[in-house]
Design a protein around this motif. Structure first.
Motif, PDB file in Angstrom:
ATOM      1  N   GLY A  16       0.825  -1.212   0.000  1.00 47.54           N
ATOM      2  CA  GLY A  16       0.000   0.000   0.000  1.00 47.54           C
ATOM      3  C   GLY A  16       0.854   1.254   0.000  1.00 47.54           C
ATOM      4  O   GLY A  16       1.554   1.539   0.968  1.00 47.54           O
ATOM      5  N   PRO A  19      -0.253   7.463   2.013  1.00 49.54           N
ATOM      6  CA  PRO A  19       0.666   8.283   2.803  1.00 49.54           C
ATOM      7  C   PRO A  19       1.359   7.501   3.918  1.00 49.54           C
ATOM      8  O   PRO A  19       2.552   7.727   4.173  1.00 49.54           O
ATOM      9  CB  PRO A  19      -0.244   9.372   3.383  1.00 49.54           C
ATOM     10  CG  PRO A  19      -1.653   8.840   3.247  1.00 49.54           C
ATOM     11  CD  PRO A  19      -1.635   7.957   2.044  1.00 49.54           C
ATOM     12  N   SER A  20       0.656   6.555   4.564  1.00 44.20           N
ATOM     13  CA  SER A  20       1.284   5.865   5.700  1.00 44.20           C
ATOM     14  C   SER A  20       2.372   4.904   5.223  1.00 44.20           C
ATOM     15  O   SER A  20       3.460   4.863   5.799  1.00 44.20           O
ATOM     16  CB  SER A  20       0.238   5.169   6.565  1.00 44.20           C
ATOM     17  OG  SER A  20      -0.527   4.294   5.786  1.00 44.20           O
ATOM     18  N   LEU A  40       4.590  -2.236  -2.594  1.00 46.78           N
ATOM     19  CA  LEU A  40       3.668  -2.756  -3.608  1.00 46.78           C
ATOM     20  C   LEU A  40       2.381  -1.957  -3.560  1.00 46.78           C
ATOM     21  O   LEU A  40       1.879  -1.646  -2.480  1.00 46.78           O
ATOM     22  CB  LEU A  40       3.331  -4.223  -3.304  1.00 46.78           C
ATOM     23  CG  LEU A  40       4.510  -5.179  -3.132  1.00 46.78           C
ATOM     24  CD1 LEU A  40       4.005  -6.548  -2.660  1.00 46.78           C
ATOM     25  CD2 LEU A  40       5.272  -5.319  -4.453  1.00 46.78           C
ATOM     26  N   ASP A  41       1.822  -1.621  -4.723  1.00 46.49           N
ATOM     27  CA  ASP A  41       0.500  -0.991  -4.723  1.00 46.49           C
ATOM     28  C   ASP A  41      -0.326  -1.529  -5.885  1.00 46.49           C
ATOM     29  O   ASP A  41       0.161  -1.635  -7.008  1.00 46.49           O
ATOM     30  CB  ASP A  41       0.580   0.539  -4.796  1.00 46.49           C
ATOM     31  CG  ASP A  41      -0.731   1.153  -4.294  1.00 46.49           C
ATOM     32  OD1 ASP A  41      -0.746   1.628  -3.140  1.00 46.49           O
ATOM     33  OD2 ASP A  41      -1.742   1.128  -5.027  1.00 46.49           O
ATOM     34  N   ALA A  52      -7.456  13.423   3.314  1.00 42.07           N
ATOM     35  CA  ALA A  52      -6.819  14.189   4.399  1.00 42.07           C
ATOM     36  C   ALA A  52      -6.192  15.507   3.920  1.00 42.07           C
ATOM     37  O   ALA A  52      -5.601  15.578   2.837  1.00 42.07           O
ATOM     38  CB  ALA A  52      -5.760  13.331   5.074  1.00 42.07           C
ATOM     39  N   THR A 175      -0.302  -1.551   4.835  1.00 46.55           N
ATOM     40  CA  THR A 175      -0.801  -0.157   4.919  1.00 46.55           C
ATOM     41  C   THR A 175      -1.709   0.052   3.709  1.00 46.55           C
ATOM     42  O   THR A 175      -1.610   1.056   3.013  1.00 46.55           O
ATOM     43  CB  THR A 175       0.365   0.865   4.910  1.00 46.55           C
ATOM     44  OG1 THR A 175       1.233   0.545   3.803  1.00 46.55           O
ATOM     45  CG2 THR A 175       1.145   0.841   6.206  1.00 46.55           C
ATOM     46  N   ALA A 203     -17.261  14.478   0.132  1.00 44.96           N
ATOM     47  CA  ALA A 203     -16.150  15.430   0.255  1.00 44.96           C
ATOM     48  C   ALA A 203     -15.886  16.040  -1.109  1.00 44.96           C
ATOM     49  O   ALA A 203     -15.819  15.327  -2.111  1.00 44.96           O
ATOM     50  CB  ALA A 203     -14.904  14.721   0.755  1.00 44.96           C
ATOM     51  N   TYR A 292     -18.341   9.040   0.613  1.00 44.61           N
ATOM     52  CA  TYR A 292     -17.698   8.083   1.519  1.00 44.61           C
ATOM     53  C   TYR A 292     -18.702   7.548   2.514  1.00 44.61           C
ATOM     54  O   TYR A 292     -19.550   8.298   2.997  1.00 44.61           O
ATOM     55  CB  TYR A 292     -16.588   8.771   2.352  1.00 44.61           C
ATOM     56  CG  TYR A 292     -15.424   9.234   1.536  1.00 44.61           C
ATOM     57  CD1 TYR A 292     -14.401   8.360   1.213  1.00 44.61           C
ATOM     58  CD2 TYR A 292     -15.350  10.544   1.084  1.00 44.61           C
ATOM     59  CE1 TYR A 292     -13.332   8.780   0.446  1.00 44.61           C
ATOM     60  CE2 TYR A 292     -14.281  10.975   0.321  1.00 44.61           C
ATOM     61  CZ  TYR A 292     -13.280  10.091   0.004  1.00 44.61           C
ATOM     62  OH  TYR A 292     -12.231  10.504  -0.755  1.00 44.61           O
ATOM     63  N   ASP A 312      -5.054   3.141   8.255  1.00 40.36           N
ATOM     64  CA  ASP A 312      -6.442   2.776   7.919  1.00 40.36           C
ATOM     65  C   ASP A 312      -6.643   1.261   7.808  1.00 40.36           C
ATOM     66  O   ASP A 312      -7.751   0.772   8.028  1.00 40.36           O
ATOM     67  CB  ASP A 312      -6.860   3.412   6.584  1.00 40.36           C
ATOM     68  CG  ASP A 312      -7.429   4.813   6.762  1.00 40.36           C
ATOM     69  OD1 ASP A 312      -7.137   5.438   7.802  1.00 40.36           O
ATOM     70  OD2 ASP A 312      -8.156   5.291   5.861  1.00 40.36           O
ATOM     71  N   GLY A 324      -7.899  10.703  11.386  1.00 40.66           N
ATOM     72  CA  GLY A 324      -7.663   9.439  10.687  1.00 40.66           C
ATOM     73  C   GLY A 324      -6.203   9.243  10.339  1.00 40.66           C
ATOM     74  O   GLY A 324      -5.528   8.359  10.883  1.00 40.66           O
TER      75      GLY A 324
END
Ligand SMILES: Cc1cc2nc3c(=O)[nH]c(=O)nc-3n(C[C@H](O)[C@H](O)[C@H](O)COP(=O)(O)OP(=O)(O)OC[C@H]3O[C@@H](n4cnc5c(N)ncnc54)[C@H](O)[C@@H]3O)c2cc1C
Length: 434
Positions: A16, A19-20, A40-41, A52, A175, A203, A292, A312, A324
């Motif tokens: 993932g 950002p984290s 990896l994504d 965010a 993540t 949003a 969301y 998350d 979050g």
């Protein structure tokens, strides 16, 4: 190579590139010698959905540690104020952050910077500092090893360009966000304790033309509007210093049960109803918008042997109050300290169990109750009596004339921090090894 053999771990696969995950990779890339880091994504490119924007104290401290705070402060901004209002715009109570800016508080001010830009910055830093690239289009589908206590390494199976591949490391860190595959593979699809709010949130990033410039209504940098149906938040997401970029984030509550199509169709009606000046669609431009579902959930453990879950993927909360990702980055800050301790031989991997226990406790004691209170405050109270019944708004009112209380509120972001070195092996003089 010989030196790497003596280290507590040599390799990590991060699943993932949100950002984290990217922040974790950048922190680990600073270790010397650098461990083997694979990111990896499943997606081919970074996620630019409106999410965010506001980062609290633990996030700011980690940005400083990893050397990206100057760029974030240059391209983002430090907000001056936040307030709560009625739908007709009447201001109820708020916080003037500038009082605390003058007091210093180590420069850990809340900072606004869109998460899409944050991911871009982290990706550039990883490339330039450590020649690490994200493996895009790599979707994790199975965990082949690492969940059993006897496993001496962890392996994930990945779909990549229509082919199946495996990646192996000492530890896997999931993540991979709220719909985490890693979490499902560890716990099964139903094991994410907590609940989902009936209310849906839309949003939007709204680039307004001058006709609905919210500054003309004396709105503050962040505005929370209390109303049983039309509750919302409007927050400036482009700096004061760039008035041409009059960009605001507008996140509003919607009726339960509407389809995504219906939610999107209702956006113009909602803006006309809720925003000051009741703007028509030709008076603003929406840059992007996303519906969301919002949740309050946390896993039973963030560690199962060689597989770790963070941010998350491990816990969710509604977005009001910006807890979050700030909470997710607090996980990463703790995990980095634990991994650094292992790398230097100051602790063994039992520290990950401590990390899981502490971070989950922070969720249950701080993130979950505060964020739940933040959203309930917006739709679940008697507006006529709100300044008599809402303890938080009453405290803000007191803080307007009590600088010490205002400072305490500002410093409360530190409550998400935890110093894991207190669990590291003691040196002979009794202090923690460093
Ligand atoms: C409207 C809104 C506003 C918000 N505002 C704030 C705020 O102001 N402040 C704040 O702190 N938080 C805020 N949040 C929360 C914040 O956006 C999230 O906590 C944060 O984006 C989560 O980051 P992450 O890195 O954990 O996961 P994500 O950003 O979701 O990244 C997960 C990544 O994993 C990848 N992935 C998924 N499955 C797989 C797989 N099987 N294999 C490989 N890769 C996979 C995805 O492609 C994605 O890139 C907000 C959320 C919303 C919805």
């Amino acid at each position: 190579m010989e030196q790497a053999q003596s280290l507590g771990f040599k390799s990590v696969v991060i699943v993932g590139a949100g950002p984290s995950g990217l922040l974790l990779a950048l922190c680990l890339a600073d270790l010397d010698p650098r461990p083997d880091i694979t990111i990896l994504d499943a997606a081919e490119s970074l996620n630019t959905a409106p999410r965010a924007t506001n980062y609290g104290t633990p996030a700011i401290q980690l940005f400083r540690k990893v050397g990206i705070l100057p760029e974030i402060r240059r391209d983002g901004y430090v907000p001056n104020n936040v307030c709560w209002r009625k739908l007709d715009g009447t201001r109820l109570a708020g916080i003037d952050w500038t009082v605390n800016h003058q007091e210093g508080l180590a420069g850990d001010f809340i900072t606004v910077y869109a998460v899409g830009e944050m991911c871009g910055l982290l990706e550039r830093e990883l490339k330039s500092r450590a020649s690490i690239s994200i493996r895009g289009g790599s979707k994790v589908t199975a965990i082949k090893s690492g969940l059993a206590s006897e496993d001496d390494h962890a392996v994930v199976e990945v779909e990549e360009n229509g082919q199946t591949k495996e990646y192996s490391a000492d530890y896997i860190v999931g993540t991979d966000g709220g719909n985490s595959t890693v979490r499902r593979l560890v716990f099964g699809s139903r094991k994410f304790p907590g609940f989902s709010w009936e209310e849906q949130i839309v949003a939007t990033n709204c680039l307004s033309k001058i006709e609905i410039d919210l500054d003309q209504f004396d709105w503050e940098d962040s505005n929370f509007i209390i109303h049983p149906e039309h509750f919302f938040m409007a927050a400036r997401i482009a700096p004061h210093s760039d008035p041409k970029k009059n960009v605001w984030r507008v996140s509003y509550g919607e009726l339960p049960g509407l389809s995504n199509e219906e939610l999107m169709q209702r956006q113009e009606m909602k803006f006309e109803k809720i925003l000051p000046g009741n703007p028509k669609p030709d008076q603003y431009r929406v840059l992007n918008k996303s519906p969301y579902r919002v949740h309050q959930r946390c896993v039973d453990s963030m560690r199962v042997n060689r597989v770790l879950l963070a941010a998350d993927a491990a816990h969710l909360c509604n977005p009001f109050g910006g807890m979050g990702l700030t909470g997710g980055i607090a996980d990463i800050a703790g995990l980095v300290q634990c991994l650094e301790g292992m790398y230097k031989g100051d602790t063994d991997d039992s520290i990950f169990t401590t990390w899981s226990d502490v971070q989950r406790q922070k969720y249950h004691d701080i993130i979950n109750p505060i964020s739940s209170g933040n959203i309930r405050r917006l739709f679940d109270q008697d507006l006529e009596k709100v300044m008599e019944t809402d303890e938080f708004l009453k405290m803000l009112k007191r803080a307007e004339s009590d600088p010490e209380l205002a400072q305490q509120i500002h410093k409360s972001g530190n409550n998400l921090n935890y110093d894991y070195s207190q669990h590291f092996r003691k040196q002979q003089n009794g202090t923690s090894a460093s």
